[in-house]
Design a protein around this motif. Sequence first.
Motif, PDB file in Angstrom:
ATOM      1  N   GLU A  76       0.770  -1.128   0.041  1.00  0.00           N
ATOM      2  CA  GLU A  76      -0.090   0.113   0.023  1.00  0.00           C
ATOM      3  C   GLU A  76       0.980   1.490  -0.027  1.00  0.00           C
ATOM      4  O   GLU A  76       0.379   2.225  -0.444  1.00  0.00           O
ATOM      5  N   VAL A  77       2.094   1.112   0.458  1.00  0.00           N
ATOM      6  CA  VAL A  77       2.903   2.465   0.454  1.00  0.00           C
ATOM      7  C   VAL A  77       4.391   2.316  -0.225  1.00  0.00           C
ATOM      8  O   VAL A  77       4.875   3.323  -0.431  1.00  0.00           O
ATOM      9  N   HIS A  78       4.583   1.367  -0.995  1.00  0.00           N
ATOM     10  CA  HIS A  78       5.838   1.177  -1.690  1.00  0.00           C
ATOM     11  C   HIS A  78       5.486   0.298  -2.974  1.00  0.00           C
ATOM     12  O   HIS A  78       4.491  -0.578  -3.117  1.00  0.00           O
ATOM     13  N   ASP A  79       6.332   0.385  -4.065  1.00  0.00           N
ATOM     14  CA  ASP A  79       5.955  -0.288  -5.381  1.00  0.00           C
ATOM     15  C   ASP A  79       6.828  -1.875  -4.958  1.00  0.00           C
ATOM     16  O   ASP A  79       8.020  -1.963  -4.989  1.00  0.00           O
ATOM     17  N   LEU A  80       5.874  -2.737  -4.436  1.00  0.00           N
ATOM     18  CA  LEU A  80       6.371  -4.132  -3.954  1.00  0.00           C
ATOM     19  C   LEU A  80       6.289  -5.164  -5.076  1.00  0.00           C
ATOM     20  O   LEU A  80       5.050  -5.065  -5.480  1.00  0.00           O
ATOM     21  N   THR A  81       7.201  -5.669  -5.298  1.00  0.00           N
ATOM     22  CA  THR A  81       7.171  -7.140  -5.941  1.00  0.00           C
ATOM     23  C   THR A  81       7.324  -8.262  -5.186  1.00  0.00           C
ATOM     24  O   THR A  81       8.505  -8.280  -4.445  1.00  0.00           O
ATOM     25  N   LEU A  82       6.402  -9.069  -5.004  1.00  0.00           N
ATOM     26  CA  LEU A  82       6.338 -10.035  -3.870  1.00  0.00           C
ATOM     27  C   LEU A  82       6.440 -11.469  -4.676  1.00  0.00           C
ATOM     28  O   LEU A  82       5.460 -11.773  -5.453  1.00  0.00           O
ATOM     29  N   VAL A  83       7.735 -12.071  -4.224  1.00  0.00           N
ATOM     30  CA  VAL A  83       7.990 -13.468  -4.905  1.00  0.00           C
ATOM     31  C   VAL A  83       8.005 -14.423  -3.768  1.00  0.00           C
ATOM     32  O   VAL A  83       8.555 -14.235  -2.536  1.00  0.00           O
ATOM     33  N   THR A  84       7.233 -15.402  -4.068  1.00  0.00           N
ATOM     34  CA  THR A  84       7.489 -16.531  -2.979  1.00  0.00           C
ATOM     35  C   THR A  84       7.927 -17.825  -3.564  1.00  0.00           C
ATOM     36  O   THR A  84       7.385 -18.293  -4.543  1.00  0.00           O
ATOM     37  N   GLN A  85       8.736 -18.648  -2.686  1.00  0.00           N
ATOM     38  CA  GLN A  85       9.165 -20.033  -2.968  1.00  0.00           C
ATOM     39  C   GLN A  85       7.830 -21.160  -2.641  1.00  0.00           C
ATOM     40  O   GLN A  85       8.095 -22.117  -2.979  1.00  0.00           O
ATOM     41  N   ASN A  86       7.102 -20.605  -1.806  1.00  0.00           N
ATOM     42  CA  ASN A  86       6.075 -21.345  -1.210  1.00  0.00           C
ATOM     43  C   ASN A  86       4.725 -21.758  -2.128  1.00  0.00           C
ATOM     44  O   ASN A  86       4.653 -20.702  -2.908  1.00  0.00           O
ATOM     45  N   VAL A  87       4.252 -22.755  -2.108  1.00  0.00           N
ATOM     46  CA  VAL A  87       3.227 -23.341  -2.972  1.00  0.00           C
ATOM     47  C   VAL A  87       2.063 -23.263  -2.129  1.00  0.00           C
ATOM     48  O   VAL A  87       1.062 -23.508  -2.976  1.00  0.00           O
ATOM     49  N   ASP A  89      -1.215 -20.701  -0.640  1.00  0.00           N
ATOM     50  CA  ASP A  89      -1.757 -19.349  -1.001  1.00  0.00           C
ATOM     51  C   ASP A  89      -1.902 -18.613   0.290  1.00  0.00           C
ATOM     52  O   ASP A  89      -2.821 -17.474   0.067  1.00  0.00           O
ATOM     53  N   LEU A  90      -1.243 -18.445   1.336  1.00  0.00           N
ATOM     54  CA  LEU A  90      -1.441 -17.676   2.206  1.00  0.00           C
ATOM     55  C   LEU A  90      -1.062 -16.196   2.046  1.00  0.00           C
ATOM     56  O   LEU A  90      -1.732 -15.392   2.836  1.00  0.00           O
ATOM     57  N   HIS A  91      -0.206 -15.769   1.063  1.00  0.00           N
ATOM     58  CA  HIS A  91       0.217 -14.440   0.947  1.00  0.00           C
ATOM     59  C   HIS A  91      -1.120 -14.021   0.430  1.00  0.00           C
ATOM     60  O   HIS A  91      -1.685 -12.879   0.576  1.00  0.00           O
ATOM     61  N   ASP A  92      -1.654 -14.634  -0.528  1.00  0.00           N
ATOM     62  CA  ASP A  92      -2.922 -14.213  -1.294  1.00  0.00           C
ATOM     63  C   ASP A  92      -4.019 -13.927  -0.152  1.00  0.00           C
ATOM     64  O   ASP A  92      -4.827 -12.831  -0.251  1.00  0.00           O
ATOM     65  N   ARG A  93      -4.292 -15.022   0.581  1.00  0.00           N
ATOM     66  CA  ARG A  93      -5.296 -14.803   1.538  1.00  0.00           C
ATOM     67  C   ARG A  93      -5.161 -13.942   2.718  1.00  0.00           C
ATOM     68  O   ARG A  93      -6.030 -13.446   3.306  1.00  0.00           O
ATOM     69  N   GLY A  94      -3.551 -13.475   2.840  1.00  0.00           N
ATOM     70  CA  GLY A  94      -3.430 -12.639   3.634  1.00  0.00           C
ATOM     71  C   GLY A  94      -3.430 -11.048   3.275  1.00  0.00           C
ATOM     72  O   GLY A  94      -3.506 -10.154   3.962  1.00  0.00           O
ATOM     73  N   GLY A  95      -4.152 -10.999   2.018  1.00  0.00           N
ATOM     74  CA  GLY A  95      -4.318  -9.526   1.354  1.00  0.00           C
ATOM     75  C   GLY A  95      -3.314  -9.137   0.429  1.00  0.00           C
ATOM     76  O   GLY A  95      -3.838  -7.869   0.000  1.00  0.00           O
ATOM     77  N   ALA A  96      -2.431  -9.962  -0.022  1.00  0.00           N
ATOM     78  CA  ALA A  96      -1.511  -9.439  -0.989  1.00  0.00           C
ATOM     79  C   ALA A  96      -2.100  -9.552  -2.268  1.00  0.00           C
ATOM     80  O   ALA A  96      -2.900 -10.601  -2.601  1.00  0.00           O
ATOM     81  N   ASN A  97      -1.729  -8.729  -3.224  1.00  0.00           N
ATOM     82  CA  ASN A  97      -2.214  -8.805  -4.862  1.00  0.00           C
ATOM     83  C   ASN A  97      -0.831  -9.069  -5.557  1.00  0.00           C
ATOM     84  O   ASN A  97       0.129  -8.603  -5.339  1.00  0.00           O
ATOM     85  N   ASP A  98      -1.242  -9.872  -6.709  1.00  0.00           N
ATOM     86  CA  ASP A  98      -0.176 -10.111  -7.682  1.00  0.00           C
ATOM     87  C   ASP A  98       0.970 -10.789  -7.164  1.00  0.00           C
ATOM     88  O   ASP A  98       1.970 -10.383  -7.493  1.00  0.00           O
ATOM     89  N   VAL A  99       0.705 -11.739  -6.527  1.00  0.00           N
ATOM     90  CA  VAL A  99       2.062 -12.594  -5.781  1.00  0.00           C
ATOM     91  C   VAL A  99       2.637 -13.291  -6.888  1.00  0.00           C
ATOM     92  O   VAL A  99       1.858 -14.018  -7.776  1.00  0.00           O
ATOM     93  N   ILE A 100       3.837 -13.500  -7.015  1.00  0.00           N
ATOM     94  CA  ILE A 100       4.567 -14.149  -7.939  1.00  0.00           C
ATOM     95  C   ILE A 100       4.824 -15.415  -7.419  1.00  0.00           C
ATOM     96  O   ILE A 100       5.800 -15.610  -6.634  1.00  0.00           O
ATOM     97  N   HIS A 101       4.113 -16.544  -7.710  1.00  0.00           N
ATOM     98  CA  HIS A 101       4.559 -17.889  -7.360  1.00  0.00           C
ATOM     99  C   HIS A 101       5.543 -18.627  -7.922  1.00  0.00           C
ATOM    100  O   HIS A 101       4.974 -19.597  -8.797  1.00  0.00           O
ATOM    101  N   MET A 102       6.586 -18.251  -7.790  1.00  0.00           N
ATOM    102  CA  MET A 102       7.816 -18.771  -8.639  1.00  0.00           C
ATOM    103  C   MET A 102       7.861 -20.545  -8.744  1.00  0.00           C
ATOM    104  O   MET A 102       8.298 -20.993  -9.654  1.00  0.00           O
ATOM    105  N   HIS A 103       7.532 -21.265  -7.737  1.00  0.00           N
ATOM    106  CA  HIS A 103       7.529 -22.497  -7.621  1.00  0.00           C
ATOM    107  C   HIS A 103       6.111 -23.135  -7.920  1.00  0.00           C
ATOM    108  O   HIS A 103       5.959 -24.440  -7.736  1.00  0.00           O
ATOM    109  N   GLY A 104       4.940 -22.306  -8.340  1.00  0.00           N
ATOM    110  CA  GLY A 104       3.645 -22.937  -8.526  1.00  0.00           C
ATOM    111  C   GLY A 104       3.010 -22.789  -7.159  1.00  0.00           C
ATOM    112  O   GLY A 104       3.249 -22.210  -6.344  1.00  0.00           O
ATOM    113  N   ARG A 105       1.698 -23.443  -7.261  1.00  0.00           N
ATOM    114  CA  ARG A 105       0.758 -23.689  -6.352  1.00  0.00           C
ATOM    115  C   ARG A 105       0.088 -25.002  -6.130  1.00  0.00           C
ATOM    116  O   ARG A 105      -0.280 -25.709  -7.157  1.00  0.00           O
TER     117      ARG A 105
END
Length: 227
Positions: A76-87, A89-105
């Motif tokens: 909400e305050v910075h230009d964030l690129t959020l990349v996760t190795q985790n498969v 969806d906790l980032h998504d359900r935690g409110g993050a948008n446009d998460v890069i799931h580099m190892h899939g889901r």
Amino acid sequence: MRVVVLTGAGISAESGLATFRGAGGLWEGHAVEDVATPEAFARDPALVHRFYDMRRPRAKSAQPNAVHRALARLREVHDLTLVTQNVDDLHDRGGANDVIHMHGRLDGALCAGCGHRWPAPESLAGLLCPARGAKEARPDIVWFGEMPYEMDRILAALEACDVFAAIGTSGQVYPAAGFGRIAAQAGAHTVELNLDRSAISRDFHEHRIGPATETVPAWVEELSARA
């Protein structure tokens, strides 16, 4: 400020999910070579499906923690690129948008034949691809020996960011383990937030040691104050 954050298994562990490898190098009792390679799937697809079918409901029942919520606020305050190795969806359900799931889901299915993707049901065993009818459904997971997703986008963000943070990562799995060095060489300030120093601690200017649910919200508050 342009910020890139890489997250690993350590933050999912604080939501109750098992980390990637436990004692003896096993992944929930299985050798990685038996459940996380294309060769393993070709050799024994039933075993691989059982393994991921077991993990899928565990990930679904886990709840986002303070790390996931703090990183959602950071966007909400910075230009964030959020990349996760985790498969999960906790980032998504935690409110993050446009998460890069580099190892899939875990909640995704992939046709090994045509590349079609669709939401995974409880079990993928014997499932037909809805696009072509072939019996080639597999978990939408990047296995060892396969190229992680969206690498072009990740590398572009690393080379342009002002701050790079690695959170809850072991620093043992490439190419993600090389992200800190890439960002540092491009001029970014790099920070590691982990329970202990990782195998790649030398690539970071700053180290914050402790549970991610404590260190990450504090770090996000500091960055937010600089917006």
